[in-house]
Design an enzyme around this catalytic site. Structure first.
Site, PDB file in Angstrom:
ATOM      1  N   LEU A  42       0.864  -1.180   0.000  1.00 61.81           N
ATOM      2  CA  LEU A  42       0.000   0.000   0.000  1.00 61.81           C
ATOM      3  C   LEU A  42       0.900   1.229   0.000  1.00 61.81           C
ATOM      4  O   LEU A  42       1.820   1.329   0.814  1.00 61.81           O
ATOM      5  CB  LEU A  42      -0.895   0.035   1.246  1.00 61.81           C
ATOM      6  CG  LEU A  42      -2.270  -0.631   1.187  1.00 61.81           C
ATOM      7  CD1 LEU A  42      -2.984  -0.442   2.512  1.00 61.81           C
ATOM      8  CD2 LEU A  42      -3.127  -0.091   0.053  1.00 61.81           C
ATOM      9  N   ASP A  43       0.641   2.168  -0.906  1.00 60.79           N
ATOM     10  CA  ASP A  43       1.416   3.404  -0.960  1.00 60.79           C
ATOM     11  C   ASP A  43       1.265   4.179   0.354  1.00 60.79           C
ATOM     12  O   ASP A  43       0.235   4.056   1.036  1.00 60.79           O
ATOM     13  CB  ASP A  43       0.930   4.299  -2.109  1.00 60.79           C
ATOM     14  CG  ASP A  43       1.238   3.700  -3.474  1.00 60.79           C
ATOM     15  OD1 ASP A  43       2.121   2.829  -3.545  1.00 60.79           O
ATOM     16  OD2 ASP A  43       0.586   4.109  -4.450  1.00 60.79           O
ATOM     17  N   PRO A  44       2.250   5.003   0.712  1.00 61.19           N
ATOM     18  CA  PRO A  44       2.118   5.829   1.920  1.00 61.19           C
ATOM     19  C   PRO A  44       0.863   6.702   1.917  1.00 61.19           C
ATOM     20  O   PRO A  44       0.295   6.977   2.982  1.00 61.19           O
ATOM     21  CB  PRO A  44       3.395   6.687   1.890  1.00 61.19           C
ATOM     22  CG  PRO A  44       4.391   5.822   1.188  1.00 61.19           C
ATOM     23  CD  PRO A  44       3.604   5.118   0.114  1.00 61.19           C
ATOM     24  N   ALA A  46      -2.006   5.853   0.781  1.00 60.57           N
ATOM     25  CA  ALA A  46      -3.190   5.008   0.905  1.00 60.57           C
ATOM     26  C   ALA A  46      -3.332   4.523   2.341  1.00 60.57           C
ATOM     27  O   ALA A  46      -2.362   4.444   3.092  1.00 60.57           O
ATOM     28  CB  ALA A  46      -3.082   3.814  -0.045  1.00 60.57           C
TER      29      ALA A  46
END
Length: 298
Positions: A42-44, A46
């Site tokens: 998960l991207d930062p 998100a």
């Protein structure tokens, strides 16, 4: 210690940092050095469901990465950014703001098997180097289109800000689907541009938000809270496939990695368990032969 911690990942925390937080808390709780991995980056920017595997459960991380995911995300119309999210410079603008009915009408075009071009700011390797590293270095990155599957896509809610220029959607997608690219393409299909301002993973099969804990709750383990209260068993990552009960002799054979014949079951994937309901292995029955896909040492 084998099982799952389902973290409701907060904004700004990377997946690798989340894994490090689990390792730190387990170490502070006295569990020593443990093998830890996650089941889907998960991207930062998100938030939401991040399955983190401990011990033998890490053998299921690959399967978790292949699982479908569900997201809620908000598209802000009128501006497209370099990263297709709230970070990065604005690279295109438009005065067009689609009506709710127009958005609903275009969503079926993005349901089913679709082709999408991943963002240049992604972890995909291009000629041996991460695409985001090339993009950040100022290179023009040509990303190849890939086929993904969007199982469902619908409007989750309209946000009234400015001139109703944002909309929130819910999507159930296959592995490899980039929500930022999906948002970009939806905006383009509506004759405008847009980027993602909110991205929340609500499910990473078979885990959902109802099983997720906060970072604060995770940190309580390092301060003495019982780990068993928040760690799900390894078997929790196998609930979407059937269990196969084995006799003592068959269980021993599977633990030794031998191929079994004569097991009365249909072809397919199972998780084998012994008389004590203990998970022994991920197994597959093909043409009358039961083979171990991944064994567990519990």
């Amino acid at each position: 210690m084998h099982g799952w911690i389902i973290l409701d990942k907060p904004l700004g925390l990377g997946s690798t940092q989340a894994v490090a937080a689990v390792k730190r808390n387990m170490r502070e709780a006295g569990y020593g050095k443990l093998k830890v991995g996650h089941g889907g980056t998960l991207d930062p920017l998100a938030t939401g469901v991040l399955p983190i595997a401990i011990g033998e459960a890490t053998k299921l991380c690959g399967r978790m990465l292949d699982a479908s995911k569900q997201y809620d995300f908000t598209i802000k119309f009128g501006e497209e950014t370099a990263g297709l999210d709230a970070e990065g410079e604005v690279v295109a603008t438009s005065d067009i703001r689609p009506a709710l009915s127009e958005v609903e009408a275009v969503l079926p075009c993005f349901t089913g098997a679709i082709e999408q071009i991943p963002p240049a700011y992604s972890a995909i390797k291009v000629e041996g180097k991460r695409a985001y590293d090339r993009a950040r270095a100022g290179e023009v990155v040509e990303m190849a289109a890939r086929q993904v599957t969007v199982y469902s896509l619908c409007v989750a809610g309209r946000l009234h800000c400015d001139s109703e220029n944002e909309i929130t959607l819910s999507a159930h997608v296959s592995k490899g689907t980039y929500i930022r690219s999906l948002a970009r393409d939806i905006a383009h299909a509506l004759g405008t541009v847009g980027h993602v301002t909110m991205l929340r993973r609500t499910k990473a099969w078979p885990f959902g938000l109802e099983q997720a804990i906060s970072l604060d709750k995770l940190n309580e383990i390092g301060k003495g809270a019982p780990a068993k209260d928040i760690i799900l068993p390894l078997e929790a990552g196998l609930v979407d496939i059937p269990a196969l009960d084995l006799s003592p002799d068959a269980a021993k054979a599977i633990q030794q990695g031998r191929v079994l014949t004569g097991v009365a079951t249909k072809d397919g994937l199972y998780w084998a368990r012994d008389a004590e309901m203990r998970a022994l292995a991920l197994v597959e029955q093909i043409g009358g032969e039961l083979r171990t896909v991944r064994g567990f040492n519990l």
